[in-house]
Write an enzyme that holds these catalytic residues in place. Structure first.
Site, mmCIF file in Angstrom:
data_model
loop_
_atom_site.group_PDB
_atom_site.id
_atom_site.type_symbol
_atom_site.label_atom_id
_atom_site.label_comp_id
_atom_site.label_asym_id
_atom_site.label_seq_id
_atom_site.Cartn_x
_atom_site.Cartn_y
_atom_site.Cartn_z
ATOM 1 N N HIS A 97 0.821 -1.211 0.000
ATOM 2 C CA HIS A 97 0.000 0.000 0.000
ATOM 3 C C HIS A 97 0.853 1.258 0.000
ATOM 4 C CE1 HIS A 97 0.579 1.064 4.311
ATOM 5 N NE2 HIS A 97 0.581 -0.242 4.529
ATOM 6 N N CYS A 130 2.431 -4.938 7.180
ATOM 7 C CA CYS A 130 2.136 -4.572 5.795
ATOM 8 C C CYS A 130 3.398 -4.029 5.121
ATOM 9 C CB CYS A 130 1.034 -3.528 5.738
ATOM 10 S SG CYS A 130 -0.638 -4.212 5.861
#
Length: 438
Positions: free
Chosen positions: A344, A363
């Site tokens: 992301h 992440c």
């Protein structure tokens, strides 16, 4: 089948004979070959006309070191005794026995050259159920090459040809050439790191052969996007910190989401955000977090008794609203995994300037997330056009865009890894997984 040939077939599955041992002696070198579930049909390496095939095989085996493979795994000394005549083969059964053993050695060696050593799976989660096994078994490819007189070119066919492998192989030779008595120990650690990386690249070789594939290497904190061995994108990433490491995996990116919500994982909600909300009753509101109940209804945080909640009792889900300050940034890329992680964007761009940039909860934050999106969504012209600007637009609703062609992603862990120019660098073992002390 004569008993010695039967014994040779069993030995092929289990272990190799020690140099100088006779077929009857039962002395074998403990080198296991777990991928050879059945012994391959013996190739006539030695016959009445001599052993030119055996000489070629021996020359191939002598390359094991330069390929990052341990020669002792392939009983090179035994093959040498056959080549120079020190291992006598008194009768046809002994010759047949030796041919069976040599076929096993060759089959395992070329399998390892092409696809990595048996039992290697460098990822915690294999969402692709991927194995590097070839469509045609190595034993069949080997037999065809010998029958068609192509064994002299067999190494070229089996050895990976992608740029990552070539860079690692070149670096391996460079460090081997530097070895002296005083430098042996420190260079050995670097050589081991390169060998481990070469094995991982071999393991991934079938997906590097043609399909688009994204490779994230965690210790170097970078992302490389390849198509047909052409590097489409090289960018820095921010993986998980040592306390919340990013897992290795292989999976498939299936969608991108513009202006996503951030659905806060439960462990982060109770360990980090709940204490902040207790200290400051307006913390969640000030940072654009929404509170949702078990039926996904938005709850006013001012109506919740936060002091009565804890890890054992937290019946809510936290979600950060879309916007320029959202932890997911402008875009995220989804793939299947049990870890609830994504690639992301991020609003915190300055962290990419640090060489040691391990700050996430697991992440993978991507510096050039919009450039990645433009490549992944190039076959959607209207969407790609809207991504030309990296600017964040306010008051945008989340929009999920399915990829027409899903793209493979591999998250690997190598402390030796090539950069965008093919130069191999060495990195800290940030998660303490390899122990090479480089």
């Amino acid at each position: 089948m004569p008993y010695r040939l039967y014994f040779a077939a069993i030995a092929c599955l289990l272990m190799f004979r020690l140099p100088g041992a006779s077929a009857q002696s039962g002395l074998y070198a403990a080198t296991a070959f777990p991928r050879l579930n059945t012994p391959p049909a013996a190739i006539s390496w030695i016959n009445e006309e001599g052993s030119p095939l055996l000489d070629t095989l021996y020359r191939y085996l002598l390359q094991a070191d330069s390929l990052g493979l341990p020669p002792e795994d392939y009983n090179v000394s035994y093959v040498q005794t056959l080549c120079d005549g020190r291992q006598q083969l008194p009768d046809q059964n002994d010759t047949a026995f030796a041919n069976q053993e040599l076929t096993c050695i060759a089959t395992q060696y070329f399998h390892d050259v092409a696809y990595g050593r048996p039992g290697l799976s460098p990822v915690d989660f294999n969402g692709l159920h991927y194995t590097p096994e070839p469509p045609l078994p190595v034993s069949a490819q080997l037999a065809d090459a010998v029958a068609e007189g192509r064994f002299g070119q067999f190494m070229t066919r089996m050895e990976p040809g992608n740029s990552l492998y070539r860079a690692l192989k070149k670096s391996l030779q460079h460090y081997r050439d530097m070895i002296t008595d005083t430098l042996r120990a420190p260079l050995a650690a670097r050589i081991h790191a390169i060998q481990a990386a070469m094995d991982q690249v071999r393991w991934a070789s079938r997906y590097l052969a043609g399909q688009p594939v994204i490779i994230v290497n965690l210790p170097s904190a970078d992302l490389q996007f390849y198509r047909n061995d052409s590097l489409l994108l090289y960018t820095r990433v921010i993986p998980g910190k040592p306390a919340t490491p990013t897992h290795t995996l292989c999976s498939t990116i299936t969608s991108a989401e513009l202006y996503p919500y951030w659905s806060v994982p439960h462990r982060i909600a109770v360990k980090e955000l709940l204490p902040e909300q207790r200290r400051n009753p307006r913390f969640l509101e000030n940072n654009q977090f929404q509170v949702l109940d078990a039926r996904d209804r938005i709850v006013n945080p001012r109506h919740i008794a936060w002091q009565q909640l804890g890890p054992g009792h937290f019946p809510y889900r936290l979600r950060q609203s879309t916007g320029c300050d959202n932890a997911m940034g402008i875009i995220k890329f989804s793939f299947n995994s049990p870890y609830d992680i994504y690639l992301h964007d991020t609003p915190s761009k300055t962290l990419f300037m640090f060489e040691r940039r391990f700050y996430s909860h697991g992440c993978i934050r991507v510096e050039e997330a919009m450039a990645l999106a433009r490549i992944l969504l190039a076959d959607k012209p209207e969407v790609a056009k809207s991504l030309l600007s990296n600017e964040c637009l306010k008051h945008q609703a989340p929009e999920t865009i399915m990829l027409n062609q899903p793209v493979y992603i591999m998250v690997l862990y190598n402390t030796a890894w090539p950069d965008a120019f093919g130069k191999v660098h060495f990195y800290q073992d940030i998660y303490n997984l390899q122990h090479f002390n480089i």
